[in-house]
Scaffold this motif. Structure first.
Motif, PDB file in Angstrom:
ATOM      1  N   ALA A   1      -5.548   0.059   3.548  1.00  0.00           N
ATOM      2  CA  ALA A   1      -5.302   1.474   3.255  1.00  0.00           C
ATOM      3  C   ALA A   1      -5.236   2.292   4.538  1.00  0.00           C
TER       4      ALA A   1
ATOM      5  N   GLN B   1       0.817  -1.203   0.000  1.00  0.00           N
ATOM      6  CA  GLN B   1       0.000   0.000   0.000  1.00  0.00           C
ATOM      7  C   GLN B   1       0.855   1.259   0.000  1.00  0.00           C
ATOM      8  N   GLN B   2       2.091   1.140   0.429  1.00  0.00           N
ATOM      9  CA  GLN B   2       2.961   2.301   0.494  1.00  0.00           C
ATOM     10  C   GLN B   2       3.780   2.474  -0.781  1.00  0.00           C
TER      11      GLN B   2
ATOM     12  N   ARG C   1      -8.130   6.783   3.003  1.00  0.00           N
ATOM     13  CA  ARG C   1      -6.990   7.632   3.356  1.00  0.00           C
ATOM     14  C   ARG C   1      -7.451   9.040   3.735  1.00  0.00           C
TER      15      ARG C   1
ATOM     16  N   VAL D   1       0.572  14.716   1.200  1.00  0.00           N
ATOM     17  CA  VAL D   1      -0.788  15.137   0.836  1.00  0.00           C
ATOM     18  C   VAL D   1      -0.736  16.307  -0.137  1.00  0.00           C
TER      19      VAL D   1
ATOM     20  N   ARG E   1      -6.916  10.846   7.368  1.00  0.00           N
ATOM     21  CA  ARG E   1      -6.306  12.173   7.493  1.00  0.00           C
ATOM     22  C   ARG E   1      -7.203  13.120   8.273  1.00  0.00           C
TER      23      ARG E   1
ATOM     24  N   GLU F   1      -9.749   3.255  -1.541  1.00  0.00           N
ATOM     25  CA  GLU F   1      -8.492   3.588  -0.866  1.00  0.00           C
ATOM     26  C   GLU F   1      -8.391   5.088  -0.635  1.00  0.00           C
ATOM     27  N   ARG F   2      -8.733   5.872  -1.649  1.00  0.00           N
ATOM     28  CA  ARG F   2      -8.688   7.334  -1.496  1.00  0.00           C
ATOM     29  C   ARG F   2      -9.613   7.799  -0.380  1.00  0.00           C
TER      30      ARG F   2
ATOM     31  N   ARG G   1       2.081   5.849   7.831  1.00  0.00           N
ATOM     32  CA  ARG G   1       2.743   6.984   7.198  1.00  0.00           C
ATOM     33  C   ARG G   1       2.639   8.236   8.070  1.00  0.00           C
TER      34      ARG G   1
ATOM     35  N   GLU H   1      -1.941   4.256   5.890  1.00  0.00           N
ATOM     36  CA  GLU H   1      -1.985   5.708   6.082  1.00  0.00           C
ATOM     37  C   GLU H   1      -1.643   6.085   7.519  1.00  0.00           C
ATOM     38  N   TRP H   2      -2.154   5.323   8.493  1.00  0.00           N
ATOM     39  CA  TRP H   2      -1.786   5.593   9.889  1.00  0.00           C
ATOM     40  C   TRP H   2      -0.292   5.401  10.095  1.00  0.00           C
TER      41      TRP H   2
END
Length: 117
Positions: free
Chosen positions: A64, A10-11, A24, A91, A28, A20-21, A71, A68-69
């Motif tokens: 996802a 995923q990264q 994420r 972002v 955020r 996924e978008r 990252r 994201e968490w």
């Protein structure tokens, strides 16, 4: 805790799906204002949800979210303040890329040259 090998794909650079978008973006929004310790706790919860896995669609979202968490937590490890999407270079890069893509596609779509939109 989730298998790190499950999160790594995923990264990697890829075209994310709409799910996924959305996931994420949700992460955020949730992370906005969080400290590193708060984000780390949310990361752990996301990894536990990923490990629990409840189906293909849920797995995509859980993967996802966990990525994201991870990252965001890594970003905050070197950051003295709370998380803010507007100061997140990743972002901001995504937003710029999307704006540039839209700027290229809009004139092409208007002229009928772009059949993908």
């Amino acid at each position: 805790m989730a298998d790190q090998h499950a999160i790594e794909p995923q990264q990697q650079p890829h075209e994310p799906t709409e799910r996924e978008r959305a996931t994420r973006d949700r992460v955020r929004d949730e992370a906005a204002g969080m400290s590193h310790h708060e984000a780390a706790a949310a990361r752990e919860a996301a990894e536990e949800a990923l490990a629990a896995g409840t189906g293909a669609g849920a797995d995509e979202e859980a993967l996802a979210a966990a990525a994201e968490w991870q990252r965001i937590t890594e970003l905050l490890a070197d950051h003295s303040g709370p998380y803010a999407p507007e100061s997140d270079p990743f972002v901001q890069g995504q937003l710029t890329a999307r704006e540039n893509l839209h700027a290229v596609r809009a004139p092409r779509a208007a002229s009928g040259l772009d059949r993908t939109t």
